[in-house]
Structure formats: C-alpha cells, structure tokens
Write a protein that holds these residues in place. Structure first.
Motif, PDB file in Angstrom:
ATOM      1  N   MET B   1     -21.735  -2.137  43.954  1.00 59.32           N
ATOM      2  CA  MET B   1     -21.261  -2.363  42.597  1.00 59.32           C
ATOM      3  C   MET B   1     -19.835  -2.885  42.619  1.00 59.32           C
ATOM      4  O   MET B   1     -19.023  -2.489  43.443  1.00 59.32           O
ATOM      5  CB  MET B   1     -21.343  -1.034  41.849  1.00 59.32           C
ATOM      6  N   THR B   2     -19.543  -3.725  41.749  1.00 56.58           N
ATOM      7  CA  THR B   2     -18.254  -4.392  41.828  1.00 56.58           C
ATOM      8  C   THR B   2     -17.120  -3.618  41.187  1.00 56.58           C
ATOM      9  O   THR B   2     -15.985  -3.788  41.561  1.00 56.58           O
ATOM     10  CB  THR B   2     -18.353  -5.760  41.166  1.00 56.58           C
ATOM     11  N   ASP B   3     -17.395  -2.797  40.234  1.00 56.51           N
ATOM     12  CA  ASP B   3     -16.290  -2.067  39.591  1.00 56.51           C
ATOM     13  C   ASP B   3     -16.599  -0.574  39.550  1.00 56.51           C
ATOM     14  O   ASP B   3     -16.405   0.090  38.570  1.00 56.51           O
ATOM     15  CB  ASP B   3     -16.024  -2.599  38.190  1.00 56.51           C
ATOM     16  N   ASP B   4     -17.052  -0.087  40.671  1.00 52.41           N
ATOM     17  CA  ASP B   4     -17.407   1.318  40.731  1.00 52.41           C
ATOM     18  C   ASP B   4     -16.140   2.151  40.825  1.00 52.41           C
ATOM     19  O   ASP B   4     -15.554   2.304  41.879  1.00 52.41           O
ATOM     20  CB  ASP B   4     -18.302   1.561  41.943  1.00 52.41           C
ATOM     21  N   THR B   5     -15.703   2.645  39.702  1.00 51.10           N
ATOM     22  CA  THR B   5     -14.441   3.386  39.672  1.00 51.10           C
ATOM     23  C   THR B   5     -14.672   4.888  39.567  1.00 51.10           C
ATOM     24  O   THR B   5     -13.791   5.628  39.171  1.00 51.10           O
ATOM     25  CB  THR B   5     -13.589   2.931  38.482  1.00 51.10           C
ATOM     26  N   ARG B   6     -15.879   5.310  39.897  1.00 52.30           N
ATOM     27  CA  ARG B   6     -16.168   6.738  39.786  1.00 52.30           C
ATOM     28  C   ARG B   6     -15.314   7.520  40.780  1.00 52.30           C
ATOM     29  O   ARG B   6     -15.065   7.069  41.888  1.00 52.30           O
ATOM     30  CB  ARG B   6     -17.653   7.006  40.074  1.00 52.30           C
ATOM     31  N   HIS B   7     -14.899   8.646  40.371  1.00 52.33           N
ATOM     32  CA  HIS B   7     -14.166   9.506  41.284  1.00 52.33           C
ATOM     33  C   HIS B   7     -14.265  10.935  40.775  1.00 52.33           C
ATOM     34  O   HIS B   7     -14.554  11.180  39.604  1.00 52.33           O
ATOM     35  CB  HIS B   7     -12.706   9.081  41.355  1.00 52.33           C
ATOM     36  N   ARG B   9     -12.796  14.256  39.445  1.00 57.78           N
ATOM     37  CA  ARG B   9     -11.555  14.589  38.765  1.00 57.78           C
ATOM     38  C   ARG B   9     -10.841  15.668  39.584  1.00 57.78           C
ATOM     39  O   ARG B   9     -11.467  16.660  39.962  1.00 57.78           O
ATOM     40  CB  ARG B   9     -11.840  15.105  37.363  1.00 57.78           C
ATOM     41  N   ALA B  27     -29.521   7.734  44.318  1.00 62.84           N
ATOM     42  CA  ALA B  27     -29.528   6.398  44.928  1.00 62.84           C
ATOM     43  C   ALA B  27     -30.918   6.056  45.466  1.00 62.84           C
ATOM     44  O   ALA B  27     -31.580   6.888  46.073  1.00 62.84           O
ATOM     45  CB  ALA B  27     -28.499   6.346  46.039  1.00 62.84           C
TER      46      ALA B  27
END
Lengths: 222, 418
Positions: B1-7, B9, B27
């Motif tokens: 994914m190109t903007d996978d900003t999951r993290h 907290r 997945a």
C-alpha cells in the motif's frame, strides 16, 4: 536493520532516528503511486485486467481497514469486493488530485458506512462472571481473553452511530491521524475530533460495566 | 500500500492487542488474493451482463436483446439455476439493485430479486432434494443463511420440501405473510394484491398479522388485500396450473414433480355445458339451455334445459353469433353427441387415461364437432391429471390454437402460464 539520523523537513533542526527493517519490503518502494496512475489510466480505458492488478496491490490494506471498522465479520470478504466494484464504477470520477490509495480508502470507508447504516441485529453480550474474568485476566489464556475483548468492544461499537464508530476505529485501531480520519470521512478536522471524543466517552461509559473491557478504560481516556 | 500510515498508538498496549488480534488473519496470501481477484472479475463481468439486460427498455439495445432472447429460447424452454452445495452462499453483485434475470447456469442471488423470464420456467434444488419450481415471470429472492428463506414476490411457485425438524427451517415469505414449511408439497401464486396458497401434502402454517393459520392437505388459503383470509378446497384448475409449471421444468435434473392432489377431494371442475340445438333449427327458434349442468348429469337425462323455469325462452347463449353458428353446424353433423356424460364420470372416478381415450375418440370422429372445444379442454385436463404433463400441455396448446374464442381460453392460458 540499519539506523540513520535524518532531518525532518517539516521539523527543522530536530533529528530522529529512523529504523528501516530490510527483511520486509517497504510498501512505498514496492508500490510507487506512478504504477497506480498507470493502472487507473488502463482501467479508464476499459481494461478489466487493470482492476485485477489494482485489487492485488490494494486488497490487503483495504481488508485491514474494513476489519478495523467492521470488526470480526463474515461480511468483510464481500465488502472488499464491493469496494473494488465501486472503484470500477466510479473511476471516471477520480480526478487524481489526491493519491489513488486515499481515494480508494475513502470508498472503503463509505462502503463500510453504508453497511453499518442498515438495520442490524443487536448482539447480546452476556454479563460476565467476575471470578471467571479474574482467572482469565491472570494470563491463563491471553488469546481467549483478547478475542473476548474484541467481541465485546465491537458489541458496544454496534450500538454506536456509524459515523462515531468509523472515526473511532480509524483513529484508535487503524492508527490514522485525525487529519486522515477527517479526509477519509469527508468532514472537517474539528468534526472528526469531536466524533472520536464522543465515541471514546460512550465507550468508557459502557466499558465500565464490562469486566473484560474495564482494563481498557485508562487507554480510552487518553 | 502506498500510504499505509497505520501505527500503534503509543502507550496503548491493550488497544494494540485488540488491533493485532483483529488483523492477525486479515492479510490474504498470494493464492487467496489471486482467487479473490478472479471472483471480482467474474462479478464484474456478471454485473456488466445484467446491466445490459436492464437496458432492455432502451430501444437501441432492445433489438439486440430480442435476438439474444430468441437464441436462449432456441436453446431450451426452461432455465435451471445452479444447484447449491451444502452450506454454499449464493453470491451476486450487490451493486445490482435492480432485477436479476437468471439464465442457465447462473448462481443464485442472495438478497437480490431474481425473475424468471416470461417464456421460461425454473427449478431450484437444495442439497436435501428440497425443490421449488417457478413459473414464467415468477419473482423471488433468497435470503441467507443457506438460502433457507425464499422471498416470494409474484408469479407461481410450487415447492416440495423435505421434512424439516420441529420448528421448521424453510420459510417462504409472501407479500401477505410468512409460510412456515414443515415438510410438504405446496404452491403459492399471486402478487402483492392477492396470494393463494395451496397445500397438497404435509403441513404448512401461514403467519399473517401476528396470527397463525394452519392448512390441511387439499385446502387453499386465499389472501386478498383488504379482505379476511379465506380457506377453501383446492381448486382443480389451480392444480393443473401448478402441474404445468412443473412440466416446463420436467427435463431438468433434480427430484421429480410431486404428485399433486390425489389424496383429497378437490372443488369440482366448473364446466360450462351447452346443449346442441335441436334439429330443424332454421324452422324452430332455439330454446335457451342452462349455462351449467350438474356434474352428475346422466346421459340423455336431466339437462339445463329441463331445469329451466317453465315458459321462459332460454336464448342467452344463442345470442352469441359464434355459438349459434356452431350449433347450426352441429345440427348439420348427425351423430355428433355430447361425450360429457361419458367423460365426466370418468373424471370423478379419477380414470383419467380412459377419459383421454374417450376424448380422442370423439375428436377423431368429430374434429369440427360442436363439443370439440370442451372435449379438447377435457383432454388436456385428463392428460395433465394422469401425470402426462407434456401431452397435457400439447392438448392445451392445441386448444389455444384451435379455439381462440373458446370459453376456457383464459383458463387454459393461465394454466400454461401464457
């Protein structure tokens, strides 16, 4: 694994240590947006196979997002498909001002919202025996405890308005920033913030009565 | 994914655990992805086909669709939907909010309404050999889980349901209420204004407005908008119509058509009998015969004419020039005797093959006879009742062709689902 010190352009003068794990491919490098653009162009030209390629590239992130919002549900498989069918129907309206993946995730959020707005049967969550809870909480079976916690959390989310639920799950479980939540749900920053706030407040109120969820209270208040 | 900003907290380990538990199996591996991709493309293809059908109203595309329909018609007279496997979830693009017209080999839809084309029948078979037959233009949808709920919207549905456990798990919802099936053979016809439920075997209950109506074999429940439910004997014509649906799909795989209506008394056939005009019609004004004759009428015995009030001319049938012409013709054909007194007792005793023979004998001797119309109808009736559905259909079709102004024309059309 290697580390290096980098200057962040938006925070001049501040140095961060960046760790890059080379054992797994870096998404950004593997899936450059330029490839998305090419696939979008092909899809617009009527190439069905392009949709298949887009699916292969983005299905897993979309699925993760939907799982976060919907919780453990048999519907997720079909919803993923719905998202990509929507992409096919709406591709003519994609102007390219945002990244394709942002647009795609917005479609995923809207698909989830449309499902959550349908009348659903409430899931009954039985009152928990505190003794049993304390046994489990002691670490006897952590996996079972976590699964039960997930089930109960989503039982509460089921009773919440879909908008609050989506905002909360995107922020807390998907790890999105408030700005991203706002963008994905198509609302102003302040609205996204207030939805997350009220969702948390509702959760805290309900979680107090649930032995499995009580340990989450501290985290939900933060 | 190109903007996978999951993290995760920071400082929220328990919520992190929840997230990890949720995503532990989220997945899809490469094989699964490939499989899902194929499914997606298949759905896309199906959606495009249905979109094309829904554009039938567009004059530009109608012509092509008519040609396609002609090809389908040439391929066979019935559509068979794919037999569901145990536990299989039928899938259809949810995006198709409109009507889903099925053709041979299509997967059943789950939730989306499906309509049988107007010139075809359809049959759905469950793994336990529970089966439903659908007439032309029947519209239903199946609801999960395991499509044990059939939503009936309109048309004609004949069902043979295997005995189910106490409480019942097979249901048919209709615009008038819910049919709870306990293992039985039954049919339901109608639409949002009128629903008729005929029970042949076993037991069904009909739930309507919070009340439960239990039916016994041989009874028919009629629900009409704005009227109280009415329970009565099964109508014989309805049985024929139900059998004819099954006939349309007889060539398809699956369990055979259930035997309908042999274990109970049905309401009598409403047969209109005309008496041939007496000889010398051109000299004597014809007398008016009764429109109906009791089924128990004896050969050469009591007739509508004899039962008519004295002194009243009985002319209403003769006011119809067509009938008058037939009567005149009959008068010109000596030996053309009414076979009804011979045939009707056979029907009453269930001797349908003998009835067919008698009808054939008459039609052979008097192909243009005054009674030919009714005998042709009775022949179709007896063929159908004897289980020879194909011959019954042919007899009825002959009736429609030969007697376009016939008295049973509408009924026969209904029976054939034309």
């Amino acid at each position: 694994v290697f580390s290096s010190k980098e200057n962040f352009p938006h925070l001049p003068g501040v140095q961060y240590t960046v760790r890059v794990d080379l054992t797994e491919p870096v998404e950004e490098e593997r899936d450059p947006p330029a490839e998305d653009d090419a696939l979008v162009a092909r899809l617009r030209a009527g190439d069905r196979e392009a949709l298949g390629q887009i699916f292969l590239r983005h299905a897993n992130p979309v699925r993760r997002l939907l799982v976060s919002v919907m919780g453990p549900s048999d519907e997720v498989e079909d919803l993923v498909q719905e998202v990509f069918l929507s992409v096919h129907r709406s591709i003519a309206g994609f102007r390219g001002t945002a990244r394709f993946s942002t647009w795609l995730h917005r479609i995923a959020v809207n698909t989830a919202l449309s499902v959550l707005r349908r009348p659903r049967r409430a899931v009954a969550v039985e009152p928990e025996d505190l003794d049993r809870h304390s046994d489990r909480a002691s670490g006897v079976d952590t996996a079972v405890l976590v699964r039960e916690r997930v089930r109960r959390l989503y039982a509460i989310l089921d009773a919440m308005t879909p908008k609050r639920r989506v905002a909360f799950t995107l922020f807390e479980l998907e790890g999105r920033s408030i700005a991203e939540v706002a963008e994905m749900t198509g609302v102003a920053l302040a609205v996204a913030k207030s939805r997350i706030f009220f969702a948390r407040r509702e959760l805290v109120k309900r979680a107090r009565e649930d032995a499995y969820l009580a340990p989450l209270l501290d985290e939900l208040r933060r | 994914m190109t903007d996978d900003t999951r993290h995760s907290r920071p400082g929220k380990p328990l919520l992190g655990e929840v997230r990890d538990a949720l995503h532990s199996s989220a997945a899809m591996g490469p094989a699964r992805l490939e499989l899902e991709k194929r499914r997606l493309l298949a759905r896309l293809e199906a959606a495009e086909e249905v979109t094309a059908v829904s554009e039938a109203r567009n004059p530009r595309t109608r012509r092509w669709l008519v040609a396609a329909a002609a090809v389908l018609l040439a391929l066979g007279g019935a559509a068979m939907w794919r037999v569901l496997d145990e536990g299989e979830r039928a899938r259809v693009p949810v995006a198709l909010a409109g009507l889903w017209r099925l053709s041979e080999g299509d997967a059943l839809s789950s939730g989306s309404p499906a309509r049988v084309p107007g010139d075809r029948g359809a049959k759905i078979v469950w793994p336990d050999q529970t089966a439903i037959w659908l007439g032309p233009d029947a519209e239903i949808s199946l609801a999960p889980p395991a499509a044990a709920l059939v939503r009936f919207r309109q048309g004609r549905l004949l069902a043979s349901v295997r005995p189910v456990e106490r409480g019942g798990s097979f249901r048919v919802s209709t615009p008038a209420g819910m049919i709870v099936v306990h293992g039985t053979a039954f049919s339901v016809t109608g639409d949002s204004r009128r629903i008729a439920l005929r029970l042949y075997e076993g037991r069904v209950t009909f739930e309507h407005a919070g009340k439960e109506i239990a039916l016994t074999p041989g009874s028919e429940l009629v629900m009409e908008h704005g009227r109280s439910p009415e329970v009565r004997k099964v109508d014989d014509m309805g049985v024929l119509a139900d059998l004819m649906i099954a006939e349309r799909t007889a060539a398809l795989a699956g369990p055979p058509v259930p035997v309908l209506g042999t274990r109970f008394e049905m309401s009598p056939i409403d047969i209109v009998v005309t008496r041939p005009a007496p000889a010398g019609l051109d000299e004597t004004p014809p007398e008016r015969p009764s429109k109906r004759r009791p089924k128990t009428a004896k050969p050469g015995g009591a007739s509508g004419l004899a039962e008519a009030p004295q002194g009243q001319p009985e002319r209403d049938l003769f006011l119809d020039p067509e009938i008058e012409a037939i009567e005149v013709k009959a008068a010109e054909a000596p030996g053309d005797e009414d076979p009804a007194p011979l045939i009707e007792p056979m029907i009453q005793k269930g001797r349908y093959p003998a009835c067919v023979d008698a009808a054939d004998a008459y039609l052979e001797a008097h192909p243009g006879g005054v009674y030919a119309e009714r005998v042709q109808f009775l022949k179709g009736y007896c063929q159908t009742r004897s289980g020879n559905l194909k011959a019954g259909r042919e007899a009825f079709e002959t009736y429609l062709v030969r007697f376009p102004e016939g008295r049973y024309w509408k009924r026969v059309s209904d029976i054939l689902g034309e």
